[in-house]
Structures are given as structure tokens and as C-alpha cells.
Design an enzyme around this catalytic site. Structure first.
Site, PDB file in Angstrom:
ATOM      1  CB  SER A  62      -0.964   0.009   1.188  1.00  0.00           C
ATOM      2  OG  SER A  62      -1.990  -0.938   0.978  1.00  0.00           O
ATOM      3  CB  SER A  66     -11.965   0.952   1.283  1.00  0.00           C
ATOM      4  OG  SER A  66     -12.435   0.162   0.197  1.00  0.00           O
ATOM      5  CB  THR A 100      -4.741 -15.824   5.240  1.00  0.00           C
ATOM      6  OG1 THR A 100      -5.365 -15.026   6.246  1.00  0.00           O
ATOM      7  CG2 THR A 100      -3.502 -15.117   4.730  1.00  0.00           C
TER       8      THR A 100
END
Length: 417
Positions: free
Chosen positions: A99, A197, A160
Site C-alpha cells: 500500500s 478501503s 488467508t
């Protein structure tokens, strides 16, 4: 084992530019400038190594960090970058930054705002007609995670390893990812609250490609990578490989005691403009410090980007426009982003003047204790060595006040451990 990195040539910047950038935060006074520089603590490299070793103790095969400051660069590495070959962790190796890619996407979109090609407070549907079911959702809401768009990764990675294996080699369109988000209830009213998000930055990628008429990879290359000379940074999608010397990533399964899963090769198509960039500690230092020094955005736009609101109740963590701010124990504020992608945790942060930066990585994920431990590199790098309490301090200060337990790391993906 620790591997030191020789200092690089000191980066310099004009006094005028420093003053201009600092002006966006607080009134500048010439009398305080010199003492402030003198008070800058030296990085606690032993503390950085301790944080890296703690990440290893909490399940990472290896970890590394690189600090860049006025006196040059210093790198440290522990453990291995490849469990099969036993190759030592290498501060020159590439890895998936997850990210932290969101800050790259934000910079590109804010450059387009500067060029008059879109407006921050205009509805997203102005530029992507009919994409979203609510005309109140603005471009700013995307960049600040206040759109209310559900994060589709919560369902995608509810289990996961099975979730990862289901998408490891899959290639999604942006629209497919948006549809996954819109199939779920929205989390907030537009602008009402911060709710992280990945869907927000998928839409940012769509905006970039619509307005430039070119792939996101081209925008990163032309607007960030080439101007800053990021020689080992690339947007890699849908190719599954990390070229050259690189770190292998290892994903913890949900089941306690289950063996780690090598998650290095994947399309990262489930993230794209929200998380598919590959880089190195050196390039991340250059990126965050260059951004804060005004090399990518005007002072006014950088001021917008660094205007933040809280992300939790601790009053130490904040979010701006694709940018986190952490307020450290010594009072220093650092800007950058965290990153999680299967097998990799990343921190990339700089001070507001860009004079000091830190990038750190541990090659695991789905194990929050390792992520929290890695985050302790920030305190060691920017606050320096913690004072040793003397007998007086012990008798007058509340127990533990000088050695507070670290807060759990913020999560960029759902995790079970």
C-alpha cells in the site's frame, strides 16, 4: 547477522525551499531554525536492529531498514531474503511495497489536479460517468478513505492462504474490483468517517488512466520514477516476477504452526494501483524525502496532501491525501505510508522537511506482531536512543512511562494473527 551500508552522498536543498515547505505547517522563524537542526537526534541504529530482530522473533525470516539523514545513509539487515537458498537479507534488493503504492497513485492524481484536469471536490462520476451509485462521493473522499466504498479484500482474504491462492495468478479488470466492492454494503456516508478501503485507490487508478489515456505504469514512470531517478522501482502487473536481486515473501497461514507459504510470485491484480509497485529501501527513501522536499508537487498541493485527520482514538495516527502521518513519542511528525502485500510488510516515512527518512521491510505477513515490531524502527530512527531513567526518574515517574508498549500496527489487509 547485521549488514551495514556505507553512507551515501549527503542530499542538499536550498534554504528557500526548506522555508517554503515548512511554511505549510507552522509559522517559520529564522531564530529557531539553527537550534532545531542542532536538536535533531542521531538515529539509534542499535534500536533499529533490535526492532528488525524483534520482527524476526515474531515470524519474519528476515528484515531490513535504511535511514537517510543529513549525515548520509545507513542500512541494516538481519535474517534471510530467501529461505530455500539461505541468501542473507540485502538492503539493495527489491520487494513488493504493497500500500505504499497508494502514495504513488495520490501523487499522480494530485499532479493532474495541478494541471486543471480534475478537481478534488468534484464528484467521481463527473469523470467516470455512472461508475459509483452515489454522486456525493468526491475525488477527495477516495484519497482520504472517506468514500464509504467497502473494501472487497475483507471477503477475498477471509481465509488467508486459500484466498491468496485463488487470486495469485488471476488478472482482474478495474471494473471487476469495483463491482466486488459495490456488491457489499457501504461502510459510511460519503465524508462521514475514515474507513480504509483498497477500493478507493482502484478508482484512483481508473481516474488516472481515464484522464491520461495511458496505463498507470506509464504515469508512474513519467511523473515519479524518471524524475526522481528511482532505478529499481516499477509498477509490475500482471507479470508475476520480481526481476533482479529480490526478497522472497512468506505468508503465514491462519492455522497456528502451519508452514509458511512462499507468496513471492503473484499478479497483484487484486490491488493494481492500490498496491502493485516494487521498490527498494534506497528508492523509497528518495521517494518520500523527494515528495516532502517539493520535488513532485507544489507547496500548496503538498499542504493539501499533508492536511490530516485522525484514523483512531490515539491522537498519534492520521491520514491525509494518500499519506499517513505518525506522531512519535519525541514529538517528531513523520509522513509516508505503510504497506502490506502477501509476504511483505513495509514502512516508508520522512520528516516534513524531507531531511530524514526511513524505509523498512520484513518478508512476512498475516502476523501482526511482526508488523508492530517493524514499526518500532520509526521511533529508533527519528527519536534516537531512549534516555536511561535514573534513580530520580524511577522514583517520581509512573511505572513504565518511559518505555510504553507499542501500539498494534495499522492493517492494510485483513489478518488473522
Amino acid at each position: 547477522m547485521t549488514v551495514p551500508l556505507l553512507s551515501h552522498r549527503r542530499l542538499t536543498v536550498s534554504a528557500a525551499l526548506i522555508a517554503a515547505l515548512a511554511g505549510g505547517l507552522a509559522p517559520a522563524t529564522s531564530a529557531s531554525a539553527a537550534p532545531a537542526a542542532a536538536r535533531t537526534p542521531a538515529p539509534d541504529m542499535a534500536g533499529i536492529v533490535a526492532a528488525l530482530e524483534s520482527a524476526m522473533a515474531d515470524g519474519a525470516p528476515g528484515a531490513m531498514a535504511r535511514y537517510l539523514g543529513p549525515d548520509g545513509a545507513r542500512g541494516r539487515a538481519v535474517g534471510v531474503r530467501d529461505r530455500e537458498t539461505g541468501a542473507a537479507m540485502d538492503v539493495q534488493a527489491r520487494f513488493r511495497i504493497g500500500s505504499v503504492s497508494k502514495t504513488f497513485s495520490s501523487v499522480v492524481l494530485l499532479q493532474l489536479v495541478e494541471e486543471g484536469r480534475l478537481k478534488l471536490d468534484a464528484p467521481v462520476n463527473t469523470y467516470l460517468e455512472g461508475l459509483l451509485p452515489d454522486d456525493r462521493i468526491t475525488v477527495r473522499h477516495l484519497l482520504t478513505h472517506r468514500s464509504g466504498l467497502a473494501d472487497y479484500t475483507n471477503a477475498m482474504f477471509d481465509q488467508t492462504v486459500p484466498g491468496f491462492e485463488a487470486v495469485r495468478n488471476r488478472v482482474f479488470s478495474y471494473q471487476e474490483l469495483v463491482d466486488l466492492s459495490l456488491a457489499e454494503p457501504r461502510t459510511t456516508e460519503p465524508g462521514a468517517a475514515y474507513k480504509y478501503s483498497n477500493a478507493n485507490f482502484v478508482v484512483v487508478g481508473m481516474l488516472i488512466e481515464k484522464l491520461t489515456g495511458r496505463p498507470v505504469a506509464d504515469a508512474y514512470q513519467r511523473r515519479i520514477i524518471r524524475p526522481l531517478g528511482l532505478r529499481k522501482t516499477a509498477y509490475v502487473h500482471p507479470d508475476t516476477r520480481i526481476k533482479g536481486t529480490h526478497v522472497r515473501g512468506y505468508l503465514h497461514p491462519d492455522e497456528a504452526g502451519a508452514p509458511l507459504v512462499d507468496s513471492t510470485e503473484q499478479t497483484v491484480s487484486w490491488a493494481q494501483s492500490a498496491g502493485a509497485v516494487i521498490s527498494t529501501p534506497t528508492d523509497l527513501n528518495t521517494f518520500t524525502s523527494g515528495l516532502m522536499r517539493g520535488r513532485l508537487l507544489s507547496a500548496a498541493t503538498l499542504g493539501e496532501m499533508t492536511t490530516v485527520t485522525p484514523t483512531d482514538s490515539t491522537d498519534t495516527r492520521f491520514y491525509g491525501l494518500g499519506l499517513r502521518r505518525y506522531d512519535l513519542s519525541c514529538g517528531t511528525q513523520v509522513y509516508g505510508h505503510t504497506g502490506t502485500v502477501q509476504g511483505f510488510y513495509t514502512y516508508a516515512f520522512s520528516t516534513r522537511d524531507g531531511r530524514r527518512s526511513l524505509s523498512a521491510m520484513a518478508n512476512t505477513s498475516n502476523h501482526g506482531a511482526a508488523n508492530t515490531a517493524l514499526g518500532n524502527t520509526l521511533e529508533a530512527a527519528f527519536c534516537g536512543k531512549k534516555p536511561t531513567p535514573d534513580s530520580t526518574a524511577r522514583s517520581t515517574a509512573p511505572s513504565g512511562v518511559l518505555d510504553l508498549a507499542p501500539m498494534p500496527a495499522e492493517r492494510d489487509l485483513p489478518e488473522r494473527h
